[in-house]
Design a protein around this motif. Structure first.
Motif, PDB file in Angstrom:
ATOM      1  N   VAL A  24      35.508  46.108 -85.953  1.00  0.00           N
ATOM      2  CA  VAL A  24      34.187  46.268 -85.327  1.00  0.00           C
ATOM      3  C   VAL A  24      33.299  45.139 -85.832  1.00  0.00           C
ATOM      4  O   VAL A  24      33.087  45.007 -87.052  1.00  0.00           O
ATOM      5  N   ILE A  25      32.830  44.308 -84.924  1.00  0.00           N
ATOM      6  CA  ILE A  25      31.936  43.211 -85.305  1.00  0.00           C
ATOM      7  C   ILE A  25      30.577  43.829 -85.634  1.00  0.00           C
ATOM      8  O   ILE A  25      30.022  44.602 -84.827  1.00  0.00           O
ATOM      9  N   THR A  26      30.053  43.507 -86.818  1.00  0.00           N
ATOM     10  CA  THR A  26      28.786  44.125 -87.223  1.00  0.00           C
ATOM     11  C   THR A  26      27.643  43.112 -87.311  1.00  0.00           C
ATOM     12  O   THR A  26      26.478  43.488 -87.224  1.00  0.00           O
ATOM     13  N   ALA A  27      27.966  41.844 -87.504  1.00  0.00           N
ATOM     14  CA  ALA A  27      26.906  40.823 -87.540  1.00  0.00           C
ATOM     15  C   ALA A  27      27.477  39.476 -87.103  1.00  0.00           C
ATOM     16  O   ALA A  27      28.694  39.250 -87.169  1.00  0.00           O
ATOM     17  N   VAL A  28      26.564  38.618 -86.658  1.00  0.00           N
ATOM     18  CA  VAL A  28      26.948  37.394 -85.984  1.00  0.00           C
ATOM     19  C   VAL A  28      26.061  36.243 -86.452  1.00  0.00           C
ATOM     20  O   VAL A  28      24.860  36.433 -86.630  1.00  0.00           O
ATOM     21  N   SER A  29      26.658  35.078 -86.621  1.00  0.00           N
ATOM     22  CA  SER A  29      25.875  33.872 -86.895  1.00  0.00           C
ATOM     23  C   SER A  29      26.189  32.900 -85.765  1.00  0.00           C
ATOM     24  O   SER A  29      27.348  32.562 -85.520  1.00  0.00           O
ATOM     25  N   ILE A  30      25.137  32.474 -85.051  1.00  0.00           N
ATOM     26  CA  ILE A  30      25.377  31.687 -83.840  1.00  0.00           C
ATOM     27  C   ILE A  30      24.427  30.496 -83.794  1.00  0.00           C
ATOM     28  O   ILE A  30      23.255  30.612 -84.172  1.00  0.00           O
ATOM     29  N   LEU A  31      24.951  29.370 -83.347  1.00  0.00           N
ATOM     30  CA  LEU A  31      24.158  28.150 -83.310  1.00  0.00           C
ATOM     31  C   LEU A  31      23.415  28.052 -81.986  1.00  0.00           C
ATOM     32  O   LEU A  31      24.034  28.009 -80.919  1.00  0.00           O
ATOM     33  N   CYS A  32      22.090  28.012 -82.051  1.00  0.00           N
ATOM     34  CA  CYS A  32      21.282  27.947 -80.830  1.00  0.00           C
ATOM     35  C   CYS A  32      20.785  26.517 -80.592  1.00  0.00           C
ATOM     36  O   CYS A  32      20.171  25.931 -81.481  1.00  0.00           O
ATOM     37  N   PRO A  33      21.030  25.979 -79.406  1.00  0.00           N
ATOM     38  CA  PRO A  33      20.539  24.628 -79.112  1.00  0.00           C
ATOM     39  C   PRO A  33      19.031  24.638 -78.833  1.00  0.00           C
ATOM     40  O   PRO A  33      18.476  25.687 -78.498  1.00  0.00           O
ATOM     41  N   PRO A  34      18.374  23.473 -78.939  1.00  0.00           N
ATOM     42  CA  PRO A  34      16.938  23.418 -78.634  1.00  0.00           C
ATOM     43  C   PRO A  34      16.684  23.808 -77.181  1.00  0.00           C
ATOM     44  O   PRO A  34      17.501  23.521 -76.300  1.00  0.00           O
ATOM     45  N   LYS A  35      15.555  24.444 -76.950  1.00  0.00           N
ATOM     46  CA  LYS A  35      15.199  24.850 -75.585  1.00  0.00           C
ATOM     47  C   LYS A  35      14.898  23.600 -74.752  1.00  0.00           C
ATOM     48  O   LYS A  35      14.083  22.768 -75.174  1.00  0.00           O
ATOM     49  N   PRO A  36      15.574  23.453 -73.604  1.00  0.00           N
ATOM     50  CA  PRO A  36      15.321  22.252 -72.811  1.00  0.00           C
ATOM     51  C   PRO A  36      13.868  22.213 -72.335  1.00  0.00           C
ATOM     52  O   PRO A  36      13.313  23.253 -71.951  1.00  0.00           O
ATOM     53  N   GLY A  37      13.286  21.036 -72.332  1.00  0.00           N
ATOM     54  CA  GLY A  37      11.891  20.898 -71.903  1.00  0.00           C
ATOM     55  C   GLY A  37      11.727  21.115 -70.406  1.00  0.00           C
ATOM     56  O   GLY A  37      10.649  21.488 -69.937  1.00  0.00           O
ATOM     57  N   ALA A  38      12.765  20.837 -69.653  1.00  0.00           N
ATOM     58  CA  ALA A  38      12.656  20.960 -68.194  1.00  0.00           C
ATOM     59  C   ALA A  38      13.922  21.589 -67.636  1.00  0.00           C
ATOM     60  O   ALA A  38      15.032  21.163 -67.974  1.00  0.00           O
TER      61      ALA A  38
END
Ligand code: FAD
Ligand code: MLT
Ligand code: ZN
Length: 475
Positions: free
Chosen positions: A218-232
């Protein structure tokens, strides 16, 4: 006990007793659900074609509670069905018989967010849309987006290795997930929740749990890489005269839009008719045999709009595209995306849905739809094709007023054989769950299936985690 509709026998697990309920109450006080009405939603899947008869649902808040539950169930030989948002489309998220449902609904806390690296660490029960909002407020995006975002949990997304609408741009979860924590069948906590980009210290164990559909832990926690929000973010919605033109439009997009191309989705005219009819959405371009949604994500609105406009002019001029519309403002962008994202919902309102999710070579991708349309007769109502064309992923769906065994017989194994003939995959992104496990052999050699079985035995020797799911049907 045999499941009515499916030829499967209940394995000799224990049956939940009053004493078990009392023990659960001690582990997760006040969070043991036995009310049949409340249980109903967790016993039935999103497509409403699978129904279990679990008598108890547990709602842990912490990893320690999950560990205690599993240690207890392991000792008592009770089967357990991990459940996230219950949006899975292959019957993996609901019990087949009376498995204990372990829900991540209350494991919904963000643990940390690093504003330089974009690393998000959170509990497995965070709803995808809420995570998106959280990181967007901080200038980032979750590298995963799908139509079920309002309900699905990030743990469920990892467990199914969900693909979705942003895979073309950000790649699969196998690349963006940096670490995870999972609890094994016997209650052992495996803490691989690192946030490192690089870590070659032997086998990459987190990958075992990504796509394992609740059968290994059972996966209980996650570490995930988030990219920068695109400007457009810009979207073009196009009408294409044929599937050959859809493919050429994809090539042209890659060539002309380059690094800003972030999605390339397609749907056929039959899909458009269904979203118009069932959801009252309006088609924004002239009626066409195919429609394509192109999204760009970049850092400068004018630059991206100019590129997209230039591409559209050329595509219209060369006849690849017969009509098109552009959106730059959020409202219209959302409106155009809804046409594609809500096909699943429109189909489910059309009746019983036979759902196939295959990977195929691009030049044969739509032939399967054409072929089936010619082959099938009533009670088949609609045969439709749509999907993540940029990823070589076709969603082939057939609807009928109600479930029909002869229609199922016309579809299977035909669809799987056809797919195997192209060396495709019988499950591109939805997973195997309960529904597809008989089809695994079409996409994996016997040696690979045997190794899967051995891994299952190693990690879950009593087989209590999500039995009857994902692993090949035993002879
Ligand atoms: P559930 O449905 O609850 O569970 C799915 C599987 O994962 C089950 O086998 C369950 O046992 C297991 N599981 C859940 N949580 C855990 C956990 N914490 N640990 C271990 N195992 C766990 N899928 C795509 O890939 N791409 C799409 O674009 C896409 N679009 C969708 C659109 C709609 C409208 C719908 C209804 C579904 C869509 N799906 C899509 C399918 C589904 O949303 C995904 O499979 C999603 O990742 C499931 O997440 P969930 O939290 O709902 O998991
Ligand atoms: C999608 O791409 O819309 C999802 O995978 C759901 C579906 O296949 O219907
Ligand atoms: Zn999809």
């Amino acid at each position: 006990l045999t499941c009515e509709r499916y030829p499967v026998r209940r394995l000799p697990f224990s049956v939940v007793s009053e004493e078990d309920l009392a023990s659960f109450e001690r582990i997760v006080p006040g969070r043991v659900v036995t009310d049949p009405e409340e249980l109903e939603a967790s016993n039935v899947d999103w497509l409403r074609t699978m129904r279990g008869c679990s008598k108890v649902l547990l709602k842990p808040r912490t990893t320690e509670e999950v560990s205690c539950i599993l240690r207890y169930c392991h000792g008592r030989n009770l089967a357990v069905n991990p459940q996230g948002g219950n949006t899975g489309l292959v019957g993996g998220s609901v019990p087949v018989f009376d498995e204990v449902i372990l829900s991540t609904a209350l494991m919904n806390q963000v643990i940390s967010f690093h504003s330089v690296s974009g690393t998000l660490v959170c509990q497995a029960g965070c709803v995808l849309e809420e995570l998106s909002r959280y990181v967007e407020e901080r200038g980032f995006v979750v590298p995963l987006d799908l139509g079920a975002k309002g309900s699905c949990h990030i743990g469920g997304n990892l467990a199914t290795n969900a693909g979705g609408l942003r895979l073309l741009r950000y790649g699969s979860l196998r690349g963006t997930v940096l670490g995870l924590e999972a609890v094994l069948a016997d209650g052992t906590v495996l803490n691989c929740l690192t946030s490192l980009r690089k870590d070659n210290t032997g086998y990459d164990l987190k990958q075992l749990f990504i796509g394992s559909e609740g059968t290994l832990g059972v996966i209980t926690a996650v570490s995930i890489l988030c990219p920068p929000k695109p400007g457009a973010v810009n979207v073009a919605f196009l009408g294409c005269p044929g599937f050959a033109e859809v493919l050429q439009t994809f090539s042209a997009c890659k060539g002309m839009l380059g690094e800003i191309l972030s999605a390339f989705e397609f749907m056929d005219a039959e899909c458009m008719r269904l979203v118009q009819h069932h959801l009252l959405l309006a088609c924004p371009v002239q009626e066409s045999p195919f429609y394509v949604l192109v999204e760009t994500s970049g850092s400068r609105a004018e630059h991206d709009a100019e590129k997209l406009g230039g591409f559209l002019d050329q595509a219209l001029g060369s006849g690849l595209v017969t009509d098109g519309t552009l959106a730059t403002d959020q409202r219209k962008v959302k409106m155009l995306w809804a046409l594609r994202e809500r096909i699943t919902e429109a189909l489910s309102r059309d009746g019983h849905v036979y759902k196939y999710d295959v990977s195929l070579p691009l030049d044969r991708l739509y032939d399967l739809v054409t072929d089936l349309r010619a082959r099938l007769r009533p009670p088949a109502k609609h045969v439709v094709g749509y999907g993540h064309l940029g990823d070589g992923n076709l969603h082939l769906n057939v609807t009928a007023e109600a479930f029909s065994a002869p229609l199922l017989g016309d579809l299977e194994p035909y669809v799987y054989e056809w797919t195997a003939g192209q060396r495709g995959s019988v499950s591109a992104e939805h997973g195997v769950g309960f529904r597809k496990r008989g089809a695994l052999g079409y996409s994996k050699p016997p040696e690979a299936l045997q190794l899967m079985q051995q891994l299952k035995t190693l990690l879950d020797p009593k087989g209590i985690l999500n039995p009857y799911k994902t692993l090949p049907v035993q002879a």
